[in-house]
Design a protein around this motif. Structure first.
Motif, mmCIF file in Angstrom:
data_model
loop_
_atom_site.group_PDB
_atom_site.id
_atom_site.type_symbol
_atom_site.label_atom_id
_atom_site.label_comp_id
_atom_site.label_asym_id
_atom_site.label_seq_id
_atom_site.Cartn_x
_atom_site.Cartn_y
_atom_site.Cartn_z
ATOM 1 N N GLY A 140 0.815 -1.201 0.000
ATOM 2 C CA GLY A 140 0.000 0.000 0.000
ATOM 3 C C GLY A 140 0.852 1.256 0.000
ATOM 4 O O GLY A 140 1.986 1.260 0.494
ATOM 5 N N ASN A 271 -8.291 -5.514 -3.245
ATOM 6 C CA ASN A 271 -7.682 -4.238 -3.608
ATOM 7 C C ASN A 271 -6.832 -4.402 -4.860
ATOM 8 O O ASN A 271 -6.394 -5.509 -5.192
ATOM 9 C CB ASN A 271 -6.798 -3.725 -2.474
ATOM 10 C CG ASN A 271 -7.583 -3.397 -1.223
ATOM 11 O OD1 ASN A 271 -8.644 -2.798 -1.282
ATOM 12 N ND2 ASN A 271 -7.067 -3.816 -0.070
ATOM 13 N N PRO A 274 -3.850 -0.651 -2.277
ATOM 14 C CA PRO A 274 -4.337 -0.212 -0.960
ATOM 15 C C PRO A 274 -3.820 1.186 -0.614
ATOM 16 O O PRO A 274 -2.710 1.563 -0.996
ATOM 17 C CB PRO A 274 -3.757 -1.261 -0.004
ATOM 18 C CG PRO A 274 -3.329 -2.401 -0.877
ATOM 19 C CD PRO A 274 -2.973 -1.805 -2.198
ATOM 20 N N SER A 275 -4.626 1.929 0.113
ATOM 21 C CA SER A 275 -4.223 3.253 0.578
ATOM 22 C C SER A 275 -3.765 3.161 2.022
ATOM 23 O O SER A 275 -4.490 2.645 2.886
ATOM 24 C CB SER A 275 -5.398 4.237 0.471
ATOM 25 O OG SER A 275 -5.076 5.475 1.088
ATOM 26 N N THR A 276 -2.574 3.645 2.289
ATOM 27 C CA THR A 276 -2.088 3.700 3.664
ATOM 28 C C THR A 276 -2.574 4.947 4.379
ATOM 29 O O THR A 276 -2.449 5.052 5.598
ATOM 30 C CB THR A 276 -0.548 3.663 3.687
ATOM 31 O OG1 THR A 276 -0.033 4.743 2.892
ATOM 32 C CG2 THR A 276 -0.019 2.343 3.124
ATOM 33 N N PRO A 279 -7.869 3.427 4.574
ATOM 34 C CA PRO A 279 -8.282 2.215 3.855
ATOM 35 C C PRO A 279 -9.522 2.414 2.988
ATOM 36 O O PRO A 279 -9.689 1.726 1.976
ATOM 37 C CB PRO A 279 -8.553 1.217 4.988
ATOM 38 C CG PRO A 279 -7.706 1.696 6.119
ATOM 39 C CD PRO A 279 -7.692 3.191 6.014
ATOM 40 N N SER A 282 -8.757 3.146 -0.699
ATOM 41 C CA SER A 282 -8.037 2.155 -1.492
ATOM 42 C C SER A 282 -8.722 1.937 -2.836
ATOM 43 O O SER A 282 -9.960 2.025 -2.953
ATOM 44 C CB SER A 282 -7.971 0.832 -0.734
ATOM 45 O OG SER A 282 -7.249 0.961 0.478
#
Length: 343
Positions: A140, A271, A274-276, A279, A282
């Protein structure tokens, strides 16, 4: 299973095919400096992949094109956020192709030596950078609510990503050493076996660490099974090359790559990035995909075109299946007498 799920699987298959095939010719490129002792042996190594390296890159073009068409938001975020490493890979692939074609155009030693250095570095860097890129995709990155990457280049160089890069570099080089043993005769074959064992042991250490970290980070029972399969296949590949079974070793090193890539994509799903940051931001197979109509058209095109591509590439490998050695290399007399890239 929805069409966007099917296309996630197909893209995973395309990347798996690319790493399986381009992996060994990246490895052979690295071995031109690690294994070859003189110019004749470097020419042998280059000739082992001469007929197939450009065909192997078709898998990359197809994977990139499929990602663009099936998941445009994934493609946009990936290629904008990872612009620098992907640009470096692209430059390396261009330089590598030019080096294969131009190395034998002139007889001067400096000319050929410089292109051989270009082959080495333009094989080593992509083998490392692909691991860095995919490690970041799975772990991510910083993505905001607008599906845009908000980090910088240095944010991509995390310990996990660097470990991923070292893992792919050693794995591809091991894969290339096994392929070299499978495709050559004489002393270079024996030395490639010995080097493959050492590379395999180094790969095993790095791969266990990387896949273990992946399992702890995003894994489940399925990824545990595929990661274990990758580890077992790698150990069996090392054993096979130790006793001189190059064909089995190459098959098993390929299974290692397939299982390792499967582990990464299984850890990633559902996903795609993914977004850190949050979430909820994402990119997933649902919110990043194209319309069902687009995916339907793509599916029919894939059904029609894929068998033809596989048949043609399989025929290429069959035609150029024989082993070669330094005795098959013509003397360096005139540029036209030096080996072509598809000989």
């Amino acid at each position: 299973m929805e069409l966007h799920d099917i296309w996630f699987v197909l893209i995973a298959v395309l990347w798996t095919g690319y790493f399986f095939l381009e992996g060994f010719d990246f490895g052979v490129g690295v071995l031109t400096r690690l294994l070859a002792r003189d110019r004749a042996e470097r020419r042998v190594l280059i000739n082992t992949i001469g007929p197939v390296w450009d065909g192997n890159e078709v898998w990359l073009l197809t994977a990139g094109g499929a990602t663009f068409a099936a998941f445009p938001d994934w493609y946009a975020t990936l290629f904008s956020g990872f612009y620098v490493p992907l640009l470096l890979i692209l430059v390396c692939l261009i330089v590598r192709g030019v080096a294969f074609e131009y190395r034998a155009k002139r007889p001067e030693e400096n000319w050929q030596r410089n292109w051989e250095h270009a082959i080495f570095w333009s094989s080593l860097l992509p083998a490392f950078l692909w691991g860095v890129a995919f490690a970041n995709i799975v772990h991510g990155v910083a993505i905001d609510a607008d599906k845009e990457y908000t980090g910088g280049v240095l944010d991509l160089l995390t310990p996990y990503a660097l470990l991923g890069g070292l893992t792919t570099l050693t794995l591809f080089t091991f894969h290339g050493a096994v392929f070299t043993a499978l495709k050559t005769v004489g002393d270079i074959r024996a030395r490639s076996r010995a080097l493959a064992v050492r590379l395999g042991l180094a790969t095993a250490v790095l791969a266990v660490a990387f896949l273990g970290w992946t399992q702890l980070d995003r894994g489940d029972l399925t990824t545990l099974l595929t990661a274990s399969a990758a580890a077992v296949a790698l150990l069996l590949a090392i054993r096979a090359i130790t006793v001189g079974h190059e064909g089995w070793s190459f098959t098993l090193s390929g299974v290692t790559i397939v299982a390792a890539v499967a582990t990464l994509f299984l850890a990633l799903y559902p996903n795609v990035m993914p977004s850190t940051t949050n979430p909820a931001w994402s990119l997933t197979v649902t919110n990043a995909s194209s319309t069902p109509y687009t995916l339907t058209i793509m599916t029919w095109l894939a059904v029609l075109a894929t068998p033809l591509v596989l048949l043609y590439q399989g025929w290429t490998y069959w035609v150029f299946r024989k082993r070669i050695g330094t005795q098959h290399i013509a003397p360096d007399t005139h540029p036209q007498q030096q080996e072509p890239t598809r000989a």
